[in-house]
Enzyme design. Structure first.
Site, mmCIF file in Angstrom:
data_model
loop_
_atom_site.group_PDB
_atom_site.id
_atom_site.type_symbol
_atom_site.label_atom_id
_atom_site.label_comp_id
_atom_site.label_asym_id
_atom_site.label_seq_id
_atom_site.Cartn_x
_atom_site.Cartn_y
_atom_site.Cartn_z
ATOM 1 N N HIS A 212 -7.033 -5.195 10.431
ATOM 2 C CA HIS A 212 -6.971 -4.923 8.993
ATOM 3 C C HIS A 212 -5.648 -5.406 8.410
ATOM 4 O O HIS A 212 -4.635 -5.475 9.107
ATOM 5 C CB HIS A 212 -7.217 -3.435 8.680
ATOM 6 C CG HIS A 212 -6.100 -2.496 9.007
ATOM 7 N ND1 HIS A 212 -6.200 -1.529 9.971
ATOM 8 C CD2 HIS A 212 -4.868 -2.340 8.477
ATOM 9 C CE1 HIS A 212 -5.077 -0.824 10.023
ATOM 10 N NE2 HIS A 212 -4.243 -1.307 9.121
ATOM 11 N N GLU B 283 -9.532 -1.797 5.540
ATOM 12 C CA GLU B 283 -10.125 -1.447 6.826
ATOM 13 C C GLU B 283 -11.375 -2.285 7.088
ATOM 14 O O GLU B 283 -11.919 -2.898 6.155
ATOM 15 C CB GLU B 283 -10.524 0.038 6.791
ATOM 16 C CG GLU B 283 -9.360 0.987 6.545
ATOM 17 C CD GLU B 283 -8.511 1.218 7.791
ATOM 18 O OE1 GLU B 283 -8.362 0.301 8.604
ATOM 19 O OE2 GLU B 283 -7.989 2.332 7.930
ATOM 20 N N ASP C 108 0.814 -1.215 0.000
ATOM 21 C CA ASP C 108 0.000 0.000 0.000
ATOM 22 C C ASP C 108 0.848 1.265 0.000
ATOM 23 O O ASP C 108 2.073 1.210 0.155
ATOM 24 C CB ASP C 108 -0.966 -0.014 1.205
ATOM 25 C CG ASP C 108 -0.307 -0.486 2.498
ATOM 26 O OD1 ASP C 108 0.935 -0.454 2.580
ATOM 27 O OD2 ASP C 108 -1.033 -0.878 3.414
ATOM 28 N N ASP D 159 -7.150 -3.340 14.625
ATOM 29 C CA ASP D 159 -8.529 -3.725 14.298
ATOM 30 C C ASP D 159 -8.545 -4.883 13.288
ATOM 31 O O ASP D 159 -9.569 -5.153 12.661
ATOM 32 C CB ASP D 159 -9.316 -2.527 13.756
ATOM 33 C CG ASP D 159 -8.643 -1.893 12.553
ATOM 34 O OD1 ASP D 159 -7.622 -2.437 12.068
ATOM 35 O OD2 ASP D 159 -9.136 -0.845 12.078
#
Ligand code: GLP
Length: 275
Positions: free
Chosen positions: A143, A148, A72, A141
């Site tokens: 991801h 996300e 990314d 979380d």
């Protein structure tokens, strides 16, 4: 899924770097048939990159015929911006090893046509014959890359809006100022990662314990996107003990037991790594 539990981050880093180096060695890459490696940024892989650099200096790994694809990049940060993932990769790995500049692929967060850039990336991965090993980390979380919570589990490379949790977590790299953290990123999709022939996720620290529990013991869910690796035929999580605090005692003991022959680094260099 395999779960390799290491006592601490130092051992996790050494084990993972040796695994990658051994994979490259066994593949016997050439210019015509390079080893294609997917790579993450963040603090989790830093120790792994340091160990890979050490192995390179010892002559135990070469990146001469390795092609990389990063997961990314932030939209709007130029490659020379200290917080861009371009900068991170050259600073922490590429400048220290024998990789060829033309073999490094990182999404261009400055592209005028974001959609075309993402399609170009997918096409290039396909043209290289797919990714042999995708290394990744996870967010608190759960991801993976910048997929996300709520991201499609079959998504491809595209732009993603970053959520508040991620922007707060990553603000530590932007002088703790959340307003300086980009709101948008380009990221490979969960589907892109799942297409890799092998996936290796590193998870360390107490703050990742809840995410690890969801990835290993939870249901496959778009709310913990890394949990999709449960559907991959060759997925492995390498974690430290601190990250296992939310796992059941039985889960912890089971994986320690079935991996007991594979936990030390020396075993990697003796193994053909077929599993
Ligand atoms: C970012 C990256 C992810 C990374 C995650 C965790 O959001 N896009 O690829 O896995 O952060 O980062 P860290 O390893 O610093 O905890």
């Amino acid at each position: 899924m395999r779960l390799v539990i290491q006592p601490d981050y130092e051992n996790l880093a050494r084990w993972t770097a040796s695994y990658i180096a051994r994979k490259i060695e066994l593949f016997k890459p050439t210019a015509e048939k390079p080893f294609v490696l997917g790579l993450p940024t963040g603090s989790s892989p830093l120790g792994v990159y340091n160990e890979l650099i050490s192995l390179y200096k010892l002559g135990k790994v070469s990146f001469k015929h390795v092609v990389t694809f990063n997961m990314d990049e932030y939209v709007g940060l130029a490659p020379d911006h200290p917080q861009s993932y371009h900068f991170f990769m050259w600073e922490n790995l590429f400048s220290h090893v024998d990789i060829k500049r033309e073999n490094v692929n990182i999404l261009n967060g400055m592209a005028e046509d974001i959609k075309a850039e993402c399609q170009r990336y997918e096409d290039k991965i396909a043209a290289m014959g797919g990714i042999d090993l995708f290394l990744g980390g996870i967010g608190i979380d759960g991801h993976i890359a910048f997929n996300e919570p709520g991201s499609s589990l079959t998504g491809r490379t595209r732009d993603k809006e970053l959520n508040l949790d991620t922007r707060i977590a990553n603000s530590r790299f932007f002088g703790n100022d959340i307003d300086r953290v980009p709101r948008l990123a380009l990221t490979v999709g969960v589907g892109t990662i799942m297409d890799a022939r092998e996936v290796l996720i590193i998870v360390n620290g107490h703050n990742k314990a809840r995410a690890l529990q969801h990835v290993v013991e939870g249901a496959i869910s778009q709310m913990w996107t890394a949990s999709a690796i449960q559907m991959h035929q060759r997925a492995m999580v390498v974690c430290d003990e601190a990250a296992t605090y939310e796992l059941k005692v039985g889960t912890f003991k089971h994986f320690l037991d079935i991996e007991k022959e594979n936990l030390d680094v020396a075993s990697i260099w003796k193994s053909k790594l077929t599993w």
